[in-house]
Design a protein around this motif. Structure first.
Motif, PDB file in Angstrom:
ATOM      1  N   ALA A 133     -15.784  -5.578  -8.153  1.00  0.00           N
ATOM      2  CA  ALA A 133     -14.742  -6.468  -8.664  1.00  0.00           C
ATOM      3  C   ALA A 133     -14.268  -6.057 -10.049  1.00  0.00           C
ATOM      4  N   HIS A 134     -15.162  -5.565 -10.899  1.00  0.00           N
ATOM      5  CA  HIS A 134     -14.739  -5.171 -12.244  1.00  0.00           C
ATOM      6  C   HIS A 134     -13.796  -3.975 -12.183  1.00  0.00           C
ATOM      7  N   GLN A 135     -14.088  -3.023 -11.299  1.00  0.00           N
ATOM      8  CA  GLN A 135     -13.210  -1.866 -11.144  1.00  0.00           C
ATOM      9  C   GLN A 135     -11.832  -2.302 -10.687  1.00  0.00           C
ATOM     10  N   ALA A 136     -11.801  -3.288  -9.818  1.00  0.00           N
ATOM     11  CA  ALA A 136     -10.525  -3.735  -9.265  1.00  0.00           C
ATOM     12  C   ALA A 136      -9.737  -4.597 -10.239  1.00  0.00           C
ATOM     13  N   TYR A 137     -10.394  -5.495 -10.945  1.00  0.00           N
ATOM     14  CA  TYR A 137      -9.688  -6.517 -11.702  1.00  0.00           C
ATOM     15  C   TYR A 137      -9.846  -6.417 -13.215  1.00  0.00           C
ATOM     16  N   GLY A 138     -10.799  -5.630 -13.699  1.00  0.00           N
ATOM     17  CA  GLY A 138     -10.968  -5.488 -15.135  1.00  0.00           C
ATOM     18  C   GLY A 138      -9.937  -4.541 -15.725  1.00  0.00           C
ATOM     19  N   PRO A 139      -9.667  -4.649 -17.036  1.00  0.00           N
ATOM     20  CA  PRO A 139      -8.727  -3.726 -17.699  1.00  0.00           C
ATOM     21  C   PRO A 139      -9.181  -2.285 -17.562  1.00  0.00           C
ATOM     22  N   HIS A 140      -8.235  -1.363 -17.365  1.00  0.00           N
ATOM     23  CA  HIS A 140      -8.564   0.053 -17.250  1.00  0.00           C
ATOM     24  C   HIS A 140      -8.609   0.734 -18.611  1.00  0.00           C
ATOM     25  N   VAL A 149      -5.364  -2.533  -4.020  1.00  0.00           N
ATOM     26  CA  VAL A 149      -5.229  -2.945  -5.422  1.00  0.00           C
ATOM     27  C   VAL A 149      -4.304  -1.945  -6.116  1.00  0.00           C
ATOM     28  N   VAL A 150      -3.117  -2.409  -6.455  1.00  0.00           N
ATOM     29  CA  VAL A 150      -2.150  -1.589  -7.178  1.00  0.00           C
ATOM     30  C   VAL A 150      -2.247  -1.957  -8.657  1.00  0.00           C
ATOM     31  N   SER A 151      -2.466  -0.965  -9.493  1.00  0.00           N
ATOM     32  CA  SER A 151      -2.577  -1.186 -10.937  1.00  0.00           C
ATOM     33  C   SER A 151      -1.337  -0.635 -11.630  1.00  0.00           C
ATOM     34  N   ALA A 152      -0.864  -1.375 -12.613  1.00  0.00           N
ATOM     35  CA  ALA A 152       0.294  -0.953 -13.407  1.00  0.00           C
ATOM     36  C   ALA A 152       0.053  -1.366 -14.851  1.00  0.00           C
ATOM     37  N   TYR A 153       0.822  -0.777 -15.760  1.00  0.00           N
ATOM     38  CA  TYR A 153       0.672  -1.116 -17.173  1.00  0.00           C
ATOM     39  C   TYR A 153       2.055  -1.267 -17.800  1.00  0.00           C
ATOM     40  N   LEU A 154       2.135  -2.064 -18.851  1.00  0.00           N
ATOM     41  CA  LEU A 154       3.409  -2.375 -19.495  1.00  0.00           C
ATOM     42  C   LEU A 154       3.990  -1.143 -20.171  1.00  0.00           C
ATOM     43  N   SER A 174       0.804  -1.225   0.000  1.00  0.00           N
ATOM     44  CA  SER A 174       0.000   0.000   0.000  1.00  0.00           C
ATOM     45  C   SER A 174       0.835   1.271   0.000  1.00  0.00           C
ATOM     46  N   THR A 175       2.144   1.164   0.187  1.00  0.00           N
ATOM     47  CA  THR A 175       3.000   2.354   0.186  1.00  0.00           C
ATOM     48  C   THR A 175       3.472   2.726  -1.216  1.00  0.00           C
ATOM     49  N   LEU A 176       3.182   1.906  -2.220  1.00  0.00           N
ATOM     50  CA  LEU A 176       3.583   2.232  -3.586  1.00  0.00           C
ATOM     51  C   LEU A 176       2.832   3.458  -4.086  1.00  0.00           C
ATOM     52  N   ARG A 177       3.436   4.146  -5.037  1.00  0.00           N
ATOM     53  CA  ARG A 177       2.849   5.340  -5.618  1.00  0.00           C
ATOM     54  C   ARG A 177       3.016   5.294  -7.141  1.00  0.00           C
ATOM     55  N   PRO A 178       2.213   6.037  -7.897  1.00  0.00           N
ATOM     56  CA  PRO A 178       2.356   6.073  -9.352  1.00  0.00           C
ATOM     57  C   PRO A 178       3.778   6.440  -9.769  1.00  0.00           C
ATOM     58  N   GLY A 179       4.240   5.793 -10.829  1.00  0.00           N
ATOM     59  CA  GLY A 179       5.590   6.011 -11.321  1.00  0.00           C
ATOM     60  C   GLY A 179       6.571   4.940 -10.895  1.00  0.00           C
ATOM     61  N   VAL A 180       6.221   4.141  -9.882  1.00  0.00           N
ATOM     62  CA  VAL A 180       7.100   3.071  -9.410  1.00  0.00           C
ATOM     63  C   VAL A 180       7.132   1.940 -10.433  1.00  0.00           C
ATOM     64  N   VAL A 234      -3.251   3.467  -7.332  1.00  0.00           N
ATOM     65  CA  VAL A 234      -3.254   2.725  -6.074  1.00  0.00           C
ATOM     66  C   VAL A 234      -4.585   2.984  -5.381  1.00  0.00           C
ATOM     67  N   ARG A 235      -5.325   1.923  -5.149  1.00  0.00           N
ATOM     68  CA  ARG A 235      -6.644   2.070  -4.539  1.00  0.00           C
ATOM     69  C   ARG A 235      -6.751   1.183  -3.301  1.00  0.00           C
ATOM     70  N   VAL A 236      -7.500   1.681  -2.331  1.00  0.00           N
ATOM     71  CA  VAL A 236      -7.897   0.862  -1.191  1.00  0.00           C
ATOM     72  C   VAL A 236      -9.409   0.769  -1.259  1.00  0.00           C
ATOM     73  N   LEU A 237      -9.901  -0.379  -1.683  1.00  0.00           N
ATOM     74  CA  LEU A 237     -11.320  -0.548  -1.954  1.00  0.00           C
ATOM     75  C   LEU A 237     -12.010  -1.232  -0.783  1.00  0.00           C
TER      76      LEU A 237
END
Length: 219
Positions: free
Chosen positions: A174-181, A209-214, A139-145, A164-167
């Motif tokens: 579940a779709h917001q958390a696990y579906g493609p953005h 839920v930490v989201s990242a993209y390639l 939960s300490t991660l931030r965008p750009g990591v 980074v979301r705390v849901l």
């Protein structure tokens, strides 16, 4: 229950983790069977908050072909963890890594492979009854990591955190958390437990839920 200094009790940590996994896995199973703790810290996002980088993030890279994940590295957290495929248990929920493997990350093997188009799901424990686990500080991660996934084809898929979301478990989307953005991207979800510890239900109140993209590939 745990705090910043590690597990505070014996026996309780295992029960809390079991209950937390059960709640999260149930939500995932009901969400079409597509997939699934960090305790709440003072420097973590509050429940429901979304952190978005103020500076421009890198452009997404083209998705890679299918290859199995072998290891996940999060240099910011000092995480260098083997990845194991996890399936569904007898009750139709995804099996997390065993409790005697707190440093292992589970990947939902029937879903997207990290680096391929779609959202690949990686799950990890917060702690066991005796020690912190792999996603204790997620939960300490931030965008750009940067998050790196070593793949079986010899490539290292490099992802950039953008969200980074705390849901909250109540009214969990579940779709917001696990579906493609964003359609067409190769995305990654790192998932564990968060919020606060509820002594009545003996479980955490939310999921991190930490989201990242390639954004790149290395060899």
């Amino acid at each position: 229950m745990t705090d910043d200094h590690g597990p505070a009790t014996t026996g309780t940590g295992r029960l809390v983790t079991v209950l937390a996994w059960a709640l999260l896995l149930l939500g995932l199973w009901l969400w079409g069977r597509e997939i699934t703790g960090v305790p709440h810290h003072t420097d973590s996002p509050d429940t429901g908050d979304v952190f978005v980088a103020g500076a421009a993030l890198p452009r997404p890279a083209a998705p890679l072909g299918d290859a199995l994940p072998q290891r996940v590295d999060i240099p910011r957290l000092g995480v260098r963890a083997p990845v194991v495929a996890r399936g569904l248990d007898a009750e139709g929920a995804v099996d997390p890594p065993p409790f005697d493997q707190p440093g292992v990350v589970g990947w939902y093997g029937a879903g997207t492979r990290p680096g391929a188009k779609g959202a690949a799901l990686l799950v990890g424990h917060v702690d066991t009854e005796t020690r912190r686990a792999v996603f204790y500080r997620l939960s300490t991660l931030r965008p750009g990591v940067t998050v790196r996934v070593v793949r079986s084809d010899g490539k290292v898929a490099e992802f950039t955190v953008d969200d980074v979301r705390v849901l909250p478990r109540d009214d969990f989307d579940a779709h917001q958390a696990y579906g493609p953005h964003q359609a067409g991207r190769a995305e990654l979800r790192l998932i564990t437990c968060g919020g606060t510890f509820d002594r009545v239900t003996r479980s955490y109140t939310a999921n991190v839920v930490v989201s990242a993209y390639l954004t790149g590939t290395a060899h």
